[in-house]
Design a protein around this motif. Structure first.
Motif, mmCIF file in Angstrom:
data_model
loop_
_atom_site.group_PDB
_atom_site.id
_atom_site.type_symbol
_atom_site.label_atom_id
_atom_site.label_comp_id
_atom_site.label_asym_id
_atom_site.label_seq_id
_atom_site.Cartn_x
_atom_site.Cartn_y
_atom_site.Cartn_z
ATOM 1 N N LEU A 1 5.660 7.985 16.004
ATOM 2 C CA LEU A 1 4.342 8.827 15.483
ATOM 3 C C LEU A 1 3.308 7.967 14.522
ATOM 4 O O LEU A 1 2.286 8.422 14.429
ATOM 5 N N GLU A 2 3.984 7.117 13.948
ATOM 6 C CA GLU A 2 3.314 6.247 12.950
ATOM 7 C C GLU A 2 3.225 4.777 13.235
ATOM 8 O O GLU A 2 2.280 4.134 12.379
ATOM 9 N N GLY A 3 4.108 4.197 14.250
ATOM 10 C CA GLY A 3 4.056 2.964 14.540
ATOM 11 C C GLY A 3 4.702 2.191 13.799
ATOM 12 O O GLY A 3 4.459 1.037 13.283
ATOM 13 N N ILE A 4 5.769 2.849 12.709
ATOM 14 C CA ILE A 4 6.408 2.126 11.591
ATOM 15 C C ILE A 4 7.880 2.184 11.795
ATOM 16 O O ILE A 4 8.227 3.299 12.062
ATOM 17 N N ILE A 5 8.525 1.071 12.116
ATOM 18 C CA ILE A 5 9.856 1.117 12.314
ATOM 19 C C ILE A 5 10.626 0.746 11.223
ATOM 20 O O ILE A 5 10.626 -0.205 10.616
ATOM 21 N N PRO A 6 11.411 1.704 10.343
ATOM 22 C CA PRO A 6 11.922 1.674 9.254
ATOM 23 C C PRO A 6 13.457 1.040 9.202
ATOM 24 O O PRO A 6 14.213 1.052 10.211
ATOM 25 N N ALA A 7 13.716 0.602 8.159
ATOM 26 C CA ALA A 7 15.407 0.028 7.938
ATOM 27 C C ALA A 7 15.961 1.377 8.072
ATOM 28 O O ALA A 7 15.487 2.639 7.694
ATOM 29 N N LEU A 8 17.176 1.343 8.734
ATOM 30 C CA LEU A 8 18.196 2.547 8.677
ATOM 31 C C LEU A 8 18.388 3.279 7.278
ATOM 32 O O LEU A 8 18.554 4.343 7.077
ATOM 33 N N GLU A 9 18.277 2.238 6.095
ATOM 34 C CA GLU A 9 18.583 2.729 4.950
ATOM 35 C C GLU A 9 17.508 3.686 4.513
ATOM 36 O O GLU A 9 17.564 4.905 4.226
ATOM 37 N N SER A 10 16.208 3.214 4.839
ATOM 38 C CA SER A 10 14.816 3.821 4.595
ATOM 39 C C SER A 10 14.757 5.167 5.231
ATOM 40 O O SER A 10 14.149 6.075 4.946
ATOM 41 N N ALA A 11 15.340 5.009 6.634
ATOM 42 C CA ALA A 11 15.116 6.345 7.449
ATOM 43 C C ALA A 11 15.801 7.479 6.673
ATOM 44 O O ALA A 11 15.439 8.621 6.986
ATOM 45 N N PRO B 1 20.558 5.223 22.314
ATOM 46 C CA PRO B 1 19.557 4.936 23.248
ATOM 47 C C PRO B 1 18.186 5.557 23.069
ATOM 48 O O PRO B 1 18.000 6.681 22.533
ATOM 49 N N ILE B 2 17.230 4.674 23.374
ATOM 50 C CA ILE B 2 16.008 5.005 22.997
ATOM 51 C C ILE B 2 15.569 6.115 23.799
ATOM 52 O O ILE B 2 15.615 6.493 25.029
ATOM 53 N N PRO B 3 15.064 7.366 23.089
ATOM 54 C CA PRO B 3 14.670 8.540 23.735
ATOM 55 C C PRO B 3 13.533 8.435 24.676
ATOM 56 O O PRO B 3 12.611 7.641 24.185
ATOM 57 N N ASP B 4 13.466 9.310 25.860
ATOM 58 C CA ASP B 4 12.207 9.274 26.399
ATOM 59 C C ASP B 4 11.060 9.844 25.635
ATOM 60 O O ASP B 4 9.906 9.553 25.785
ATOM 61 N N THR B 5 11.442 10.876 24.919
ATOM 62 C CA THR B 5 10.415 11.878 24.020
ATOM 63 C C THR B 5 11.219 12.156 22.745
ATOM 64 O O THR B 5 12.250 12.091 22.727
ATOM 65 N N ILE C 1 19.008 8.467 12.231
ATOM 66 C CA ILE C 1 18.478 8.022 13.552
ATOM 67 C C ILE C 1 17.261 8.750 14.267
ATOM 68 O O ILE C 1 16.317 8.396 14.755
ATOM 69 N N ASP C 2 17.442 10.048 13.896
ATOM 70 C CA ASP C 2 16.208 10.809 14.429
ATOM 71 C C ASP C 2 14.948 10.590 13.801
ATOM 72 O O ASP C 2 13.668 10.643 14.183
ATOM 73 N N ALA C 3 14.893 10.323 12.271
ATOM 74 C CA ALA C 3 13.878 9.755 11.699
ATOM 75 C C ALA C 3 13.407 8.632 12.107
ATOM 76 O O ALA C 3 12.131 8.200 12.012
ATOM 77 N N PHE C 4 14.236 7.546 12.324
ATOM 78 C CA PHE C 4 13.939 6.150 12.565
ATOM 79 C C PHE C 4 13.278 6.133 13.731
ATOM 80 O O PHE C 4 11.996 5.626 13.957
ATOM 81 N N TYR C 5 13.406 7.125 14.908
ATOM 82 C CA TYR C 5 12.827 7.120 16.059
ATOM 83 C C TYR C 5 11.438 7.896 15.897
ATOM 84 O O TYR C 5 10.281 7.442 16.395
ATOM 85 N N LYS C 6 11.316 8.978 15.258
ATOM 86 C CA LYS C 6 10.182 9.805 15.117
ATOM 87 C C LYS C 6 9.025 9.024 14.088
ATOM 88 O O LYS C 6 7.839 9.008 14.572
ATOM 89 N N PRO D 1 0.713 -1.189 0.031
ATOM 90 C CA PRO D 1 0.058 0.005 0.153
ATOM 91 C C PRO D 1 1.090 1.105 0.031
ATOM 92 O O PRO D 1 2.044 1.220 0.458
ATOM 93 N N VAL D 2 0.205 2.248 -0.217
ATOM 94 C CA VAL D 2 0.720 3.702 -0.217
ATOM 95 C C VAL D 2 -0.047 4.338 1.293
ATOM 96 O O VAL D 2 -1.251 4.102 1.437
ATOM 97 N N TYR D 3 0.763 4.875 2.175
ATOM 98 C CA TYR D 3 0.241 5.342 3.438
ATOM 99 C C TYR D 3 0.403 6.655 3.698
ATOM 100 O O TYR D 3 1.488 7.156 3.272
ATOM 101 N N TYR D 4 -0.567 7.399 4.002
ATOM 102 C CA TYR D 4 -0.441 8.697 4.504
ATOM 103 C C TYR D 4 -0.023 8.864 5.892
ATOM 104 O O TYR D 4 -0.719 8.536 6.730
ATOM 105 N N CYS D 5 1.127 9.632 6.203
ATOM 106 C CA CYS D 5 1.577 9.747 7.644
ATOM 107 C C CYS D 5 0.928 10.954 8.247
ATOM 108 O O CYS D 5 1.567 12.107 8.047
ATOM 109 N N HIS D 6 -0.250 10.589 8.852
ATOM 110 C CA HIS D 6 -0.921 11.903 9.217
ATOM 111 C C HIS D 6 -0.220 12.641 10.462
ATOM 112 O O HIS D 6 -0.205 13.756 10.524
#
Length: 402
Positions: free
Chosen positions: A349-359, A397-401, A340-345, A65-70
């Motif tokens: 925010l979307e419940g999608i854990i991306p590959a580091l390449e895709s991040a 390390p996993i950020p708190d926020t 890494i910032d995009a990986f965690y965000k 699918p194509v997914y909109y990141c609301h």
């Protein structure tokens, strides 16, 4: 009347402008000619194409699918971010799109084995999957550094029945894995087929892998239009060798859509700290094709670095070099920390854990959306991050926020 771009590029010798070609040892010329002739025949065969469609639908789970990141779009406060969810393709990345097709080609040629290099392990897993599906032997060469970093994918390849060959020389990453696999292939070209893992290597692989991956772009184009009634303003994808990017870009090359090739800036701009070939490289021949590559002071392939093992390669697919040269694509860079910032965000925010390449592509889309508030950008989320989570949490390390 001019033929469509995908039919006229590359030329019959495999050149995209001045890039591409086939610079191979004489003992491999017969094997590559055989592959090229078989592909040209099968690419027009209803039986071959019909079997591929059946495999994609019933085995791979296509279309993805194509997914909109609301929530991510709202968080950025800018333009709209959409994802082509190749992380939902079977095995967790786009690589299976060409691996199943290459394995089917190998069966047609009567080969008993398929073999390849892998960096992040996604191509290796996909090829091992294809080998299991078609009942072929499988040999995967992988640098020791990447084997340690991407341990879950090494185990997956072994479970699927592949022989994983650790590469212990040089930097022990992707470039050395390609060297090692080519050396092994020279000894068994009569019974094996080298299934190159990106839009790199000697002709016909840059064209062939692009064509197999174009399913991503054509699906996404139709899906995006169905969702919005228009085309995206921009498309973005990470570029190492460049297969996922060419998969997405191929459907939009002749449309009024900006195309952004996102390269890994790694730790910085110094040679050896990044793998941004298009940004900092120059023309050169590596692994049987002419393209843009990073060179050291002696003109040899330079050392490279990226947090994403699948994109730490000192060259780039020849079509990417060509598209940049003619001004069709724009090249951007993203650092390890930005990825890494995009990986965690994206995860939070979307419940999608991306590959580091895709991040890397997600990180660029976040920048683009912030600067272009009235635009929609479509990103190829080329893989999921299961393979990366141990490495990430050990080093970032996993950020708190967020």
């Amino acid at each position: 009347m001019q033929r469509p771009y995908l039919e006229r590029v590359p030329d019959k010798k495999g050149y995209f402008g001045k890039y591409g070609g086939a610079f191979i040892p004489p003992e491999l010329e017969k094997a590559f000619k055989e592959i090229n002739e078989a592909y040209e025949k099968l690419s027009k065969s209803f039986e071959y194409l019909d079997e591929l469609r059946r495999i994609r639908k019933h085995f791979q789970g296509r279309p993805t699918p194509v997914y909109y990141c609301h929530r991510l779009s709202e968080y950025i406060g800018g333009g709209q971010i959409y994802l082509k969810r190749e992380d939902l393709n079977h095995t967790g990345a786009h690589k299976l799109n060409h691996c199943m097709a290459e394995a089917l080609l190998a069966k047609y040629l009567g080969k008993k084995k398929i073999m390849a290099e892998t960096g992040a392990g996604q191509h290796g897993v996909a090829l091992a999957t294809a080998a299991a599906y078609f009942g072929l032997e499988c040999e995967i060469h992988m640098g020791e550094v990447d084997m340690e970093k991407e341990r879950p994918n090494v185990v997956r390849m072994q479970i699927l029945g592949a022989k994983v060959v650790p590469v212990k020389h040089g930097l022990r990453t992707l470039k050395e894995a390609v060297d090692s696999c080519f050396e092994s292939y020279l000894k068994q070209a009569d019974t094996a087929m080298y299934a190159i893992g990106s839009v790199v290597g000697p002709h016909p692989f840059p064209k062939m892998v692009r064509d197999f991956q174009s399913v991503v772009g054509f699906e996404a184009k139709e899906q995006f239009y169905e969702m919005t009634g228009r085309l995206p303003d921009a498309c973005a994808a990470v570029v190492g060798g460049g297969s996922n990017a060419m998969g997405l870009f191929s459907a939009f090359i002749e449309d009024p859509v900006e195309l952004y090739a996102v390269e890994p800036l790694g730790k910085g701009e110094k040679l050896g700290e990044h793998a941004a070939s298009l940004t900092y490289g120059e023309e050169g021949i590596l692994h049987g094709f002419n393209s843009i590559m990073l060179k050291d002071e002696k003109g040899n392939p330079a050392p490279v670095h990226s947090i994403g093992s699948g994109v730490d390669y000192p060259s780039v697919g020849p079509e990417h070099a060509y598209l940049k040269e003619i001004g069709r694509t724009q090249v951007k860079t993203i650092s390890d920390d930005e990825a890494i910032d995009a990986f965690y965000k994206l995860s939070r925010l979307e419940g999608i854990i991306p590959a580091l390449e895709s991040a890397h592509a997600v990180a660029y889309a976040m920048k683009h959306a912030k600067e272009h508030k009235d635009e929609a950008i479509l990103v190829n989320l080329s893989g999921r991050g299961d393979k990366d989570i141990d490495f990430v949490v050990e080093n970032y390390p996993i950020p708190d926020t967020i």
